[in-house]
Write an enzyme that holds these catalytic residues in place. Structure first.
Site, mmCIF file in Angstrom:
data_model
loop_
_atom_site.group_PDB
_atom_site.id
_atom_site.type_symbol
_atom_site.label_atom_id
_atom_site.label_comp_id
_atom_site.label_asym_id
_atom_site.label_seq_id
_atom_site.Cartn_x
_atom_site.Cartn_y
_atom_site.Cartn_z
ATOM 1 N N HIS A 153 -10.568 -0.690 17.751
ATOM 2 C CA HIS A 153 -9.680 -0.679 16.577
ATOM 3 C C HIS A 153 -10.300 0.656 15.799
ATOM 4 C CE1 HIS A 153 -7.766 -4.098 17.447
ATOM 5 N NE2 HIS A 153 -8.597 -5.048 17.575
ATOM 6 N N ASP A 192 -7.264 -5.987 25.946
ATOM 7 C CA ASP A 192 -7.753 -6.781 24.623
ATOM 8 C C ASP A 192 -6.292 -7.509 24.263
ATOM 9 O OD1 ASP A 192 -10.279 -6.781 22.516
ATOM 10 O OD2 ASP A 192 -8.416 -7.144 21.861
ATOM 11 N N HIS A 226 -5.573 -7.711 21.279
ATOM 12 C CA HIS A 226 -5.302 -7.053 20.222
ATOM 13 C C HIS A 226 -4.608 -5.482 20.408
ATOM 14 C CE1 HIS A 226 -7.906 -10.104 18.547
ATOM 15 N NE2 HIS A 226 -6.787 -10.360 17.610
ATOM 16 N N ASP A 245 -10.248 -11.754 24.919
ATOM 17 C CA ASP A 245 -9.729 -12.629 23.942
ATOM 18 C C ASP A 245 -8.299 -12.817 24.362
ATOM 19 O OD1 ASP A 245 -9.083 -9.891 23.460
ATOM 20 O OD2 ASP A 245 -9.658 -9.972 21.401
HETATM 21 ZN ZN LIG Z 1 -9.349 -8.227 20.480
#
Ligand SMILES: [Zn+2]
Length: 368
Positions: free
Chosen positions: A141, A178, A180, A266
């Site tokens: 991120h 991931d 996200h 995740d």
């Molecule tokens: Zn994540």
């Protein structure tokens, strides 16, 4: 196929402190904080499971070096790096959006990125064929001039830039599974055709307004950014379908010389932050698929970089399965949470989500 697999980790990775929290919230809200979601335990238990199962004996352990400041500057602004160092020296603080710096986090983050650079050298110099870097803090991120989503320096982005510069690679794939969106990595290569970024993530989760299927890169990078948004509740079958329809054909056409995986576990069925249903076996099969692609195109060169994953009980089993696939050998450990049933075939809206991505990507690749 049996493989020499490197394993990169350092005790300091478990010493990066994120303080107290309630899941991803920092302390100070309406409820008493316990342990912040991004805490050392998930990752330490991965290492413990490798030790306890003796699967560590199957891996070539490699001590990470620290990244230099100049290497971090390949992807981050000087004022941002100064800010992380200042917060770290002052005992901690928040580097913008949910990116907590603790005492000494600057040095630990340099070693986290260094773990990826160490992996690149080991793979490129053919000391190992592939590698798993169990690094922390995570990176995908982190943007050019701000930390975000528990990430300080973008480990994978810096490693890809380092590999491109040091080894003259012309085609690198970064597959980010991931749950996200890997916004920081996308930003790093949005204008570039020599790094193909593929992010498969839960739609509309984090960060806000990023990861849209319609975003395909800019300028000379157009067509080299692949976002695949899957609906909450997608499990193994949906992820395999995504490999069939998009990930495998695109990577086959791109013919990468090196593959990175931003391995966030995740998307697992027990994650407290994500809402997906991937099992440990699902991670094994996805890893097998990407390993086969690496063997086909990049002489087996594959580096998996640990990103998110917040179920302290399940992430170790998922990550062990990823590492087993890289190594080409299975441990005796079975998934204790496998109750013998899976969510079954995909729902129509999950297939439709994949086809939305196919429709967009068909402008650039032979997919579907
Ligand atoms: Zn994540």
């Amino acid at each position: 196929m049996s493989t020499v697999t490197g394993f990169i980790c350092d005790e300091s990775y478990f010493w990066h402190q994120t303080g107290n929290g309630a899941l991803n919230l920092s302390s100070g809200g309406w409820i008493q904080a316990d342990t912040h979601a991004e805490n050392p335990e998930t990752k330490r238990r991965v290492k413990n499971l490798l030790d306890r199962s003796k699967f560590m004996d199957e891996l070539q352990q490699i001590a990470p070096r620290s990244a230099t400041r100049a290497e971090i500057e390949m992807n981050h602004s000087s004022p941002y790096i100064d800010r992380i160092k200042e917060l770290s020296d002052a005992g901690g603080g928040d580097a913008v959006v949910h990116a907590i710096v603790g005492p000494d986090s600057y040095k630990i983050a340099l070693k986290s990125t260094g773990g990826l650079l160490t992996s690149v050298d080991a793979v490129m110099e053919e000391r190992v064929q592939n590698a798993y870097a169990l690094v922390r803090p995570p990176g995908h991120h982190a943007e050019h001039d701000e930390g975000m989503g528990f990430c300080l320096f973008n480990n994978v982005a810096i490693a890809a830039k380092y590999a491109r510069e040091k080894y003259g690679l012309k085609r690198i794939v970064i597959l980010d599974w991931d749950v996200h969106h890997g916004n920081g990595t996308e930003t790093a290569f949005k204008n570039d055709s020599d790094v193909l970024f593929i992010s498969v993530h839960q739609e509309n989760i984090f960060p806000e307004n990023r990861g849209a299927v319609t975003y395909t890169g800019k300028g000379s990078g157009e067509g080299y950014n692949v976002n695949i948004e899957l609906p909450a509740g997608t499990g193994d079958e949906g992820y395999f379908y995504t490999f069939d329809k998009l990930i495998e054909p695109i990577i086959d056409q791109y013919e990468p010389e090196l593959i990175f995986v931003s391995a966030g576990q995740d998307a697992s069925r027990f994650d407290p932050i994500g809402r997906m249903l991937v099992t440990a076996d699902g991670y094994f099969q996805m890893s097998n698929r990407i390993k086969k692609l690496a063997e086909k195109h990049s002489n087996g060169r594959l580096i998996a970089c640990h990103e998110g994953g917040y179920s302290t009980a399940y992430v170790p089993f998922c990550t062990l399965r990823v590492i087993e696939a890289l190594r080409g050998k299975e441990s005796p450990v079975e998934d204790p949470f496998d109750l013998g049933f899976h969510e079954g075939p995909m729902y129509p809206h999950q297939k439709e989500a994949v086809y939305r991505a196919v429709a967009i990507q068909s402008a650039y690749w032979d997919v579907g």
